[in-house]
Scaffold this motif. Structure first.
Motif, PDB file in Angstrom:
ATOM      1  N   UNK A   1       8.270  16.661  -3.010  1.00 60.95           N
ATOM      2  CA  UNK A   1       8.292  15.368  -3.692  1.00 60.95           C
ATOM      3  C   UNK A   1       9.301  14.397  -3.090  1.00 60.95           C
ATOM      4  N   UNK A   2      10.125  14.859  -2.151  1.00 60.05           N
ATOM      5  CA  UNK A   2      11.101  13.990  -1.507  1.00 60.05           C
ATOM      6  C   UNK A   2      10.497  13.226  -0.326  1.00 60.05           C
ATOM      7  N   UNK A   3       9.256  13.522   0.042  1.00 55.61           N
ATOM      8  CA  UNK A   3       8.644  12.879   1.199  1.00 55.61           C
ATOM      9  C   UNK A   3       8.352  11.410   0.917  1.00 55.61           C
ATOM     10  N   UNK A   4       8.588  10.575   1.918  1.00 55.64           N
ATOM     11  CA  UNK A   4       8.255   9.160   1.829  1.00 55.64           C
ATOM     12  C   UNK A   4       6.854   8.977   2.414  1.00 55.64           C
ATOM     13  N   UNK A   5       5.842   9.080   1.556  1.00 57.17           N
ATOM     14  CA  UNK A   5       4.463   9.037   2.017  1.00 57.17           C
ATOM     15  C   UNK A   5       4.105   7.699   2.652  1.00 57.17           C
ATOM     16  N   UNK A   6       4.709   6.625   2.166  1.00 49.74           N
ATOM     17  CA  UNK A   6       4.402   5.303   2.715  1.00 49.74           C
ATOM     18  C   UNK A   6       4.869   5.189   4.163  1.00 49.74           C
ATOM     19  N   UNK A   7       6.082   5.666   4.449  1.00 44.93           N
ATOM     20  CA  UNK A   7       6.567   5.617   5.829  1.00 44.93           C
ATOM     21  C   UNK A   7       5.772   6.560   6.727  1.00 44.93           C
ATOM     22  N   UNK A   8       5.342   7.688   6.190  1.00 41.12           N
ATOM     23  CA  UNK A   8       4.490   8.598   6.973  1.00 41.12           C
ATOM     24  C   UNK A   8       3.166   7.920   7.313  1.00 41.12           C
ATOM     25  N   UNK A   9       2.602   7.187   6.332  1.00 41.27           N
ATOM     26  CA  UNK A   9       1.368   6.434   6.562  1.00 41.27           C
ATOM     27  C   UNK A   9       1.572   5.372   7.634  1.00 41.27           C
ATOM     28  N   UNK A  10       2.671   4.628   7.571  1.00 43.18           N
ATOM     29  CA  UNK A  10       2.943   3.577   8.549  1.00 43.18           C
ATOM     30  C   UNK A  10       3.180   4.162   9.937  1.00 43.18           C
ATOM     31  N   UNK A  11       3.873   5.302   9.987  1.00 43.36           N
ATOM     32  CA  UNK A  11       4.088   5.961  11.285  1.00 43.36           C
ATOM     33  C   UNK A  11       2.758   6.398  11.890  1.00 43.36           C
ATOM     34  N   UNK A  12       1.835   6.824  11.022  1.00 42.10           N
ATOM     35  CA  UNK A  12       0.530   7.248  11.516  1.00 42.10           C
ATOM     36  C   UNK A  12      -0.237   6.136  12.193  1.00 42.10           C
ATOM     37  N   UNK A  13       0.064   4.877  11.857  1.00 39.82           N
ATOM     38  CA  UNK A  13      -0.639   3.744  12.466  1.00 39.82           C
ATOM     39  C   UNK A  13      -0.335   3.673  13.952  1.00 39.82           C
ATOM     40  N   UNK A  14       0.962   3.703  14.324  1.00 41.76           N
ATOM     41  CA  UNK A  14       1.250   3.586  15.757  1.00 41.76           C
ATOM     42  C   UNK A  14       1.073   4.910  16.499  1.00 41.76           C
TER      43      UNK A  14
ATOM     44  N   UNK B   1       0.844  -1.196   0.000  1.00 43.78           N
ATOM     45  CA  UNK B   1       0.000   0.000   0.000  1.00 43.78           C
ATOM     46  C   UNK B   1       0.879   1.246   0.000  1.00 43.78           C
ATOM     47  N   UNK B   2       0.566   2.182  -0.885  1.00 44.37           N
ATOM     48  CA  UNK B   2       1.306   3.443  -0.949  1.00 44.37           C
ATOM     49  C   UNK B   2       0.656   4.470  -0.026  1.00 44.37           C
ATOM     50  N   UNK B   3       1.486   5.292   0.594  1.00 49.37           N
ATOM     51  CA  UNK B   3       0.974   6.279   1.548  1.00 49.37           C
ATOM     52  C   UNK B   3       0.116   7.363   0.934  1.00 49.37           C
ATOM     53  N   UNK B   4       0.096   7.459  -0.394  1.00 52.35           N
ATOM     54  CA  UNK B   4      -0.704   8.491  -1.060  1.00 52.35           C
ATOM     55  C   UNK B   4      -2.207   8.248  -0.929  1.00 52.35           C
ATOM     56  N   UNK B   5      -2.614   7.110  -0.364  1.00 51.59           N
ATOM     57  CA  UNK B   5      -4.046   6.838  -0.185  1.00 51.59           C
ATOM     58  C   UNK B   5      -4.673   7.758   0.852  1.00 51.59           C
ATOM     59  N   UNK B   6      -3.875   8.360   1.722  1.00 51.64           N
ATOM     60  CA  UNK B   6      -4.418   9.252   2.733  1.00 51.64           C
ATOM     61  C   UNK B   6      -4.763  10.603   2.113  1.00 51.64           C
ATOM     62  N   UNK B   7      -5.866  11.220   2.555  1.00 54.17           N
ATOM     63  CA  UNK B   7      -6.286  12.512   1.972  1.00 54.17           C
ATOM     64  C   UNK B   7      -5.187  13.567   2.039  1.00 54.17           C
ATOM     65  N   UNK B   8      -5.013  14.301   0.964  1.00 53.47           N
ATOM     66  CA  UNK B   8      -4.072  15.411   0.826  1.00 53.47           C
ATOM     67  C   UNK B   8      -2.606  14.986   0.778  1.00 53.47           C
ATOM     68  N   UNK B   9      -2.321  13.679   0.871  1.00 53.05           N
ATOM     69  CA  UNK B   9      -0.923  13.238   0.831  1.00 53.05           C
ATOM     70  C   UNK B   9      -0.287  13.560  -0.514  1.00 53.05           C
ATOM     71  N   UNK B  10      -1.005  13.260  -1.594  1.00 53.87           N
ATOM     72  CA  UNK B  10      -0.460  13.517  -2.923  1.00 53.87           C
ATOM     73  C   UNK B  10      -0.286  15.005  -3.175  1.00 53.87           C
ATOM     74  N   UNK B  11      -1.151  15.817  -2.556  1.00 54.33           N
ATOM     75  CA  UNK B  11      -1.038  17.269  -2.700  1.00 54.33           C
ATOM     76  C   UNK B  11       0.320  17.760  -2.216  1.00 54.33           C
ATOM     77  N   UNK B  12       0.859  17.120  -1.165  1.00 47.01           N
ATOM     78  CA  UNK B  12       2.175  17.498  -0.646  1.00 47.01           C
ATOM     79  C   UNK B  12       3.249  17.345  -1.729  1.00 47.01           C
ATOM     80  N   UNK B  13       3.169  16.264  -2.484  1.00 48.86           N
ATOM     81  CA  UNK B  13       4.177  16.017  -3.524  1.00 48.86           C
ATOM     82  C   UNK B  13       4.153  17.113  -4.579  1.00 48.86           C
ATOM     83  N   UNK B  14       2.952  17.576  -4.919  1.00 48.17           N
ATOM     84  CA  UNK B  14       2.817  18.597  -5.949  1.00 48.17           C
ATOM     85  C   UNK B  14       3.094  19.999  -5.411  1.00 48.17           C
ATOM     86  N   UNK B  15       3.284  20.113  -4.097  1.00 47.61           N
ATOM     87  CA  UNK B  15       3.541  21.421  -3.483  1.00 47.61           C
ATOM     88  C   UNK B  15       5.015  21.661  -3.218  1.00 47.61           C
ATOM     89  N   UNK B  16       5.866  20.847  -3.833  1.00 47.19           N
ATOM     90  CA  UNK B  16       7.304  21.035  -3.678  1.00 47.19           C
ATOM     91  C   UNK B  16       7.950  20.093  -2.688  1.00 47.19           C
TER      92      UNK B  16
END
Length: 380
Positions: A248-261, A231-246
């Motif tokens: 693009x180096x963010x690891x959305x998947x790890x941010x998503x996994x961190x959000x779980x715990x 699963x890619x972290x871009x499934x969370x609302x507004x996550x993909x917007x971050x990439x288009x806002x400059x």
């Protein structure tokens, strides 16, 4: 209900340290303040008139521009009347529609010396005062019921919000490794909240170690099954917007996994504190109790608490996605298709992995607490 017990010296020291630390964190720049336009100001405004002639309605969707005559209610331009604009893009989740007598949060664009208004844009309905009222009411009820414990709980609540807003989120935006950073923030918040509420004693130590054990299990499970679920972290609302806002180096998947715990850590703390507090009471009533009996007591409390807490996570997550699930049901989508969709699978991962931590924190805390409370010093 309104009587306050005299706080211990250690509690006062922790409260003072927390207030000082919170103040320092608030005052520290996070590196993103300079992005705000210095020639703008935000004010509260009253809608006097509306002009909807430029709005196009297609079914339930509205697009176009709503023209508003507003009166500024605060700030250096208080009392001035001007025309502001509200752009509707045809997406109900983002669009706002105003009526006369509505109060709004409005951005004023000013000239270079900030002496004159160039234009005004309405942001949204003004809700700050109502939010402040709800917060004040919450604080009053909490402190009235729990006394000093309520004060400490409110301080820990405040510190958690500050740490997330000023440390965690800016750190993620700056590209720090999401999982280690999130673990460090969770450990900081867990220690502050538990030791502030329970005190710097055996009960607090037992709850802290038990909670961090549960968080560690949740983190490991999130990393393991997050990879297996693909699963890619871009499934969370507004996550993909971050990439288009400059960013693009963010690891959305790890941010998503961190959000779980992160999201389950609060419930994990609750269970750890419940079990540790119950073991402390049992031990105070019978200091000759054996380690095995105290551990069994913690297990029994843990069974009751875990039984309701896991359902709490399910209800919390499913409630946020009720509209999505209703769409699938209305379209007659087969259940196997629904369960296999990436954003539904992501929520299943979120719920089940978080529940693992909730279940395992109970025996961890019971075992750790039984050892800490019955441990005898060499003098004994």
């Amino acid at each position: 209900m309104f009587k306050f017990s005299i706080p211990q010296k250690s509690d006062l020291i922790l409260i003072v340290l927390l207030i000082v630390l919170s103040s320092i964190i608030v005052l520290l720049p996070n590196g993103f303040e300079t992005q705000a336009d210095k020639n703008t100001t935000r004010v509260r405004a009253l809608v006097l008139e509306t002009d909807n002639s430029l709005i196009v309605e297609t079914g339930i969707i509205k697009t176009g521009t709503q023209s508003l005559k507003i009166k500024i209610l605060n700030g250096k331009f208080k009392g001035e009347e001007l025309t502001a604009f509200n752009q509707l893009v045809g997406r109900m989740e983002f669009d706002k529609f105003f009526l006369p007598k509505d109060k709004t949060l409005t951005v004023l664009n000013l000239n270079e010396d900030n002496s004159q208004i160039i234009s005004a844009t309405v942001v949204d309905h003004y809700r700050i005062r109502l939010e402040a009222f709800l917060l004040a009411l919450f604080v009053i009820i909490l402190v009235a019921f729990a006394g000093w414990t309520g004060v400490k709980a409110m301080l820990s609540f405040m510190f958690a919000g500050i740490a997330i807003w000023k440390l965690l989120l800016p750190g993620l935006l700056k590209g720090f490794a999401p999982i280690p950073l999130s673990l460090a923030i969770v450990a900081l918040l867990t220690s502050v909240i538990i030791f502030l509420v329970a005190g710097t004693n055996k009960k607090g130590l037992s709850a802290f170690l038990g909670a961090m054990s549960g968080v560690a299990v949740t983190c490991i499970m999130a990393i393991l099954f997050g990879t297996l679920f693909n699963i890619h972290g871009a499934i969370k609302p507004f996550s993909e917007t971050l990439l288009y806002s400059g960013y693009n180096y963010l690891n959305l998947t790890e941010i998503f996994l961190a959000g779980i715990f992160i999201s389950s850590s609060g419930a994990v703390m609750d269970i750890a504190m419940d079990i540790s507090a119950s073991q402390a009471e049992v031990y105070q009533a019978n200091k000759e109790i054996s380690r095995k009996e105290l551990r069994r007591s913690g297990f029994e409390v843990g069974k009751a608490v875990v039984g309701t807490m896991t359902t709490t996570l399910l209800l919390a997550y499913s409630g946020g996605f009720s509209a999505l699930l209703m769409v699938f049901i209305a379209q007659g989508t087969p259940m196997i298709n629904i369960l296999n969709l990436n954003y539904v699978s992501g929520e299943i991962l979120h719920t089940l992995v978080g529940s693992f931590g909730l279940v395992l924190v109970a025996p961890f805390t019971a075992i750790i607490g039984s050892w800490i409370f019955t441990r005898r010093t060499k003098n004994h």
